[in-house]
Design an enzyme around this catalytic site. Structure first.
Site, PDB file in Angstrom:
ATOM      1  N   HIS A  35       0.848  -1.192   0.000  1.00  9.66           N
ATOM      2  CA  HIS A  35       0.000   0.000   0.000  1.00  9.66           C
ATOM      3  C   HIS A  35       0.886   1.245   0.000  1.00  9.66           C
ATOM      4  O   HIS A  35       1.268   1.743   1.060  1.00  9.66           O
ATOM      5  CB  HIS A  35      -0.904   0.008   1.233  1.00  9.66           C
ATOM      6  CG  HIS A  35      -1.864  -1.138   1.278  1.00  9.66           C
ATOM      7  ND1 HIS A  35      -1.486  -2.406   1.614  1.00  9.66           N
ATOM      8  CD2 HIS A  35      -3.203  -1.185   1.023  1.00  9.66           C
ATOM      9  CE1 HIS A  35      -2.541  -3.205   1.578  1.00  9.66           C
ATOM     10  NE2 HIS A  35      -3.588  -2.493   1.212  1.00  9.66           N
ATOM     11  N   HIS A 269      -3.832   3.521  -3.629  1.00 11.68           N
ATOM     12  CA  HIS A 269      -4.029   3.058  -2.248  1.00 11.68           C
ATOM     13  C   HIS A 269      -3.335   1.740  -1.969  1.00 11.68           C
ATOM     14  O   HIS A 269      -2.538   1.644  -1.031  1.00 11.68           O
ATOM     15  CB  HIS A 269      -5.523   2.933  -1.943  1.00 11.68           C
ATOM     16  CG  HIS A 269      -5.816   2.486  -0.544  1.00 11.68           C
ATOM     17  ND1 HIS A 269      -5.734   1.170  -0.139  1.00 11.68           N
ATOM     18  CD2 HIS A 269      -6.187   3.178   0.551  1.00 11.68           C
ATOM     19  CE1 HIS A 269      -6.030   1.073   1.150  1.00 11.68           C
ATOM     20  NE2 HIS A 269      -6.324   2.284   1.579  1.00 11.68           N
ATOM     21  N   GLU A 423     -17.700  -3.703  24.402  1.00 14.07           N
ATOM     22  CA  GLU A 423     -16.946  -4.949  24.529  1.00 14.07           C
ATOM     23  C   GLU A 423     -15.706  -4.984  23.637  1.00 14.07           C
ATOM     24  O   GLU A 423     -14.624  -5.402  24.071  1.00 14.07           O
ATOM     25  CB  GLU A 423     -17.838  -6.153  24.201  1.00 14.07           C
ATOM     26  CG  GLU A 423     -19.012  -6.336  25.128  1.00 14.07           C
ATOM     27  CD  GLU A 423     -20.258  -5.590  24.696  1.00 14.07           C
ATOM     28  OE1 GLU A 423     -21.310  -5.806  25.332  1.00 14.07           O
ATOM     29  OE2 GLU A 423     -20.176  -4.801  23.716  1.00 14.07           O
ATOM     30  N   HIS A 485     -28.722 -14.628  24.551  1.00 12.85           N
ATOM     31  CA  HIS A 485     -27.658 -14.516  25.543  1.00 12.85           C
ATOM     32  C   HIS A 485     -27.031 -15.859  25.913  1.00 12.85           C
ATOM     33  O   HIS A 485     -26.011 -15.889  26.601  1.00 12.85           O
ATOM     34  CB  HIS A 485     -28.202 -13.862  26.817  1.00 12.85           C
ATOM     35  CG  HIS A 485     -28.431 -12.389  26.698  1.00 12.85           C
ATOM     36  ND1 HIS A 485     -29.186 -11.828  25.696  1.00 12.85           N
ATOM     37  CD2 HIS A 485     -27.989 -11.352  27.455  1.00 12.85           C
ATOM     38  CE1 HIS A 485     -29.211 -10.505  25.851  1.00 12.85           C
ATOM     39  NE2 HIS A 485     -28.495 -10.193  26.902  1.00 12.85           N
TER      40      HIS A 485
END
Length: 692
Positions: A35, A269, A423, A485
């Site tokens: 890149h 890129h 999280e 859950h």
């Protein structure tokens, strides 16, 4: 030649920037992979930071008070490799020529532990930025803990380069929101605002008002800096160093700056420029040198070895004065930055496990974990814990913990973090704290939400970070919250991650040992803990010691008869048939409950507790064969997907588990619904024996 590729001036800063550019494009071209766009566009930003602000010592990349640098947009790795090479790190030119080749020191994305001077492994966008938040957090907390009036031994900055991709990833919101709330003033992020990603111009899919977004987080924002003006970037960094909040410096750049026809386009890129474009680029930059040739005067401009050695020597003098005044604190700082455990640790670890063994209590393993954390915090001042808004459920706090909070002068001291519902951010921040050193971090959430954190767990394993991930509510045993859950596949999927230890203890003693093993390990661990109470299992001392092996014999063939016979109807007989029952976590109790019914049928059952398959698999073959002898039918039981247990029971064995999503009901009802009972284990054993 377009306006973005106009002939650049030949000042010292231009020579330094163009050296980065040419090393980057030559390496990408030689590898035919890489890149080049970001290194070309951020070259002047790198010059401003590394030449004028970054405190580092190429001769000692692990100097404790060095500034930390994170290349979050890690696809532009050749920018970092070029800077490290030119400034004097042990990264010779031939390693740049071997960019992206097997076993080189210049892998496709920066990897901690591979290349000298690389602080963290980056590539999955946004995670490097979150790691930088963790590093800045560690610096701030260590400064609060160890600095004294007139003695600042912890006083460094964390810098990160980021691109549009990093800021599009959701983890950037999680981590940067937390950084603003905590007031991490020594975190300075330089944003490569070039408006291009792989698919093209980002305004079609990324039209955020990024500066306002960060101001809303509570950051200091420096807007509209010309990223190709070294002096402008220099001034922006200088102002950021005086701010009382974390800073985002928005640098307007042109991707691929210097490439005659490709600058400013997405074509530059992620692909080599091609020989013709590079030849034209050499003319445009007035860089007449052959590939991988850098003139000595340019090396002299970049070399940071002398300055870095002087900076470290000055710090060493300050630390010597600190040691003379505060010898205990100096020794503790050195121990923690080295990653060594206290000399008292072996006794503390032994006492933790022994106390659980002697207490003989039945309780949820999440509660057993909290008891362990309480003891560990007293023995390990480096313990730094937290939860993603589930403290009362994860039970990750302890009576003496002190909350870390944001303050006017940065975060307050403390050892407990409320990460909020973040999280993924929590897990990546924990990785950054661990990489910085000085703390042993852990964080908690429900096991099912490990999906949100998954890539950070993978990066922890890849980097071997010493981090602990506490996952409670580990199965259908959480009951009424239902299938959203209830973890079914999570334990199995985590066990597949190379280098990640996964513990699912069955009671208080195994939980204590799981914590001990996680603390002692040079790498990440996951602790999977139950919401529901589980029974205590009586053990011999030898069995307690064997828990550390990850799997061991908890009940042998004929526990009622030391001679090896089987008690049936009050008379000892030699058992003609045998079976091995393998359990883990809360399901060990089901395996134990199946022993007596099997005995009544003339079948001797050995119960093997397997709290950590990842640890058991690393034991010597002779030990594994002793625990799981060949030729004896096997049954595994776990409240989760069954397929992975075939590794241990074979195709002829049986697995009692759950291969569909759960149900919302009390835990006992859910277990019964899925036929997770000791009767089901007995039936499975009979089927396995019938095929033997």
């Amino acid at each position: 030649m377009n306006a973005a590729a106009e002939r650049l001036p030949s000042s010292d800063t231009a020579l330094m920037a163009n050296a980065l550019r040419m090393l980057a494009v030559d390496a990408v071209q030689a590898a035919n992979s890489g890149h080049p766009g970001m290194p070309l566009g951020m070259a002047e930003i790198a010059v401003a930071l590394w030449d004028r602000h970054l405190r580092h010592n190429p001769r000692n990349p692990q100097w404790a008070d060095r500034d930390r640098f994170v290349l979050s947009n890690g696809h532009g790795s050749m920018l970092l490799y070029a800077v490290l090479h030119l400034s004097g790190y042990a990264l010779p030119l031939d390693e740049l020529e071997r960019f992206r080749q097997l076993h080189s020191l210049t892998p496709g994305h920066p990897e901690a532990g591979v290349t000298p001077g690389v602080e963290t492994t980056t590539g999955p966008l946004g995670q490097g930025l979150a790691n930088a938040v963790g590093m800045a957090l560690a610096e701030a907390l260590l400064a609060r803990e160890f600095n004294r009036p007139g003695h600042r031994i912890v006083d460094h900055y964390t810098y990160a380069f980021v691109g549009d991709g990093c800021l599009m990833e959701g983890i950037s919101h999680e981590a940067c929101s937390l950084a603003g709330t905590l007031g991490l003033a020594k975190l300075i992020v330089l944003y490569d605002d070039n408006g291009i990603s792989i698919d093209g111009h980002v305004q079609r899919w990324f039209a955020d008002d990024t500066p306002s977004r960060f101001e809303a987080y509570g950051w200091n924002v420096v807007r509209d800096v010309d990223g190709h003006d070294v002096d402008a970037v220099d001034r922006a960094i200088a102002s950021a160093r005086e701010a009382s909040r974390p800073t985002l410096i928005c640098c307007k750049t042109v991707i691929g700056r210097g490439a005659p026809t490709k600058a400013g386009t997405h074509d530059v890129h992620g692909a080599p420029l091609g020989a013709a474009e590079i030849a034209a680029m050499r003319l445009a930059l007035n860089w007449p040198h052959a590939p991988f040739v850098v003139p000595q005067p340019v090396y002299a401009l970049w070399d940071a070895s002398v300055r870095g050695a002087q900076d470290e020597a000055q710090w060493t003098q300050r630390f010597a004065a600190y040691r003379e005044r505060y010898p205990r604190e100096a020794g503790e700082f050195e121990r923690r930055m080295s990653g060594a455990l206290p000399s008292t640790w072996p006794d503390a670890a032994r006492m933790l496990v022994q106390t659980a063994h002697e207490a003989g209590q039945s309780m949820a393993t999440r509660k057993a974990s909290q008891n362990a954390i309480c003891a560990l915090a007293a023995a390990l001042p480096e313990l730094l814990g937290g939860s993603a808004d589930l403290t009362g459920s994860n039970l990750t706090d302890w009576p003496a913990c002190v909350d870390v909070q944001g303050g006017e002068h940065g975060p307050t001291g403390g050892n407990y973090l409320h990460f909020g519902v973040r999280e993924f951010g929590m897990s990546a921040v924990i990785n950054g704290v661990a990489l910085h050193r000085g703390y042993l971090p852990f964080g908690g959430t429900f096991l099912t939400f490990s999906d949100y954190a998954r890539n950070a767990l993978r990066m922890a394993a890849l980097m071997k970070t010493r981090a602990i991930f506490v996952f409670t509510h580990d199965s259908i045993g959480l009951g009424e919250d239902g299938p959203t859950h209830q973890s079914i596949e999570h334990a199995a999927s985590l066990r597949l991650v190379p280098g990640l230890d996964v513990w699912r203890p069955c009671d208080t003693v195994e939980t204590a040992q799981a914590w001990v093993s996680a603390v002692q390990r040079e790498g990440p661990s996951c602790l999977l803990l139950s919401r529901q109470s589980v029974p205590f299992c009586a053990r011999s001392q030898a069995q307690v010691d064997a828990i550390a092996c990850g799997g061991y014999v908890l009940r042998d063939w004929a526990p009622d008869d030391a001679s090896g016979g089987l008690v049936c109807n009050g008379e000892a007989e030699r058992a003609p048939r045998r079976v091995v029952l393998i359990g883990t976590g809360s399901e060990v109790a089901l395996a134990l409950a199946a022993v007596a019914p099997l005995a009544e049928k003339g079948i001797a059952a050995r119960v093997v507790s397997m709290p950590a398959t990842t640890v058991f698999d690393l034991q010597p073959p002779a030990y594994r064969d002793t625990v799981l002898p060949a030729g004896v039918p096997r049954v595994a039981v776990e409240a989760g997907v069954t397929a992975p247990w075939r590794q241990y029971v074979g195709l002829e064995g049986e697995v009692v588990g759950v291969d569909r999503f759960g149900e919302s009901a009390p835990a006992s009802a859910v277990y019964a619904h899925f036929n997770l009972t000791h009767e089901a284990v007995v039936d499975a054993a009979l089927r396995a024996i019938s095929r033997a």
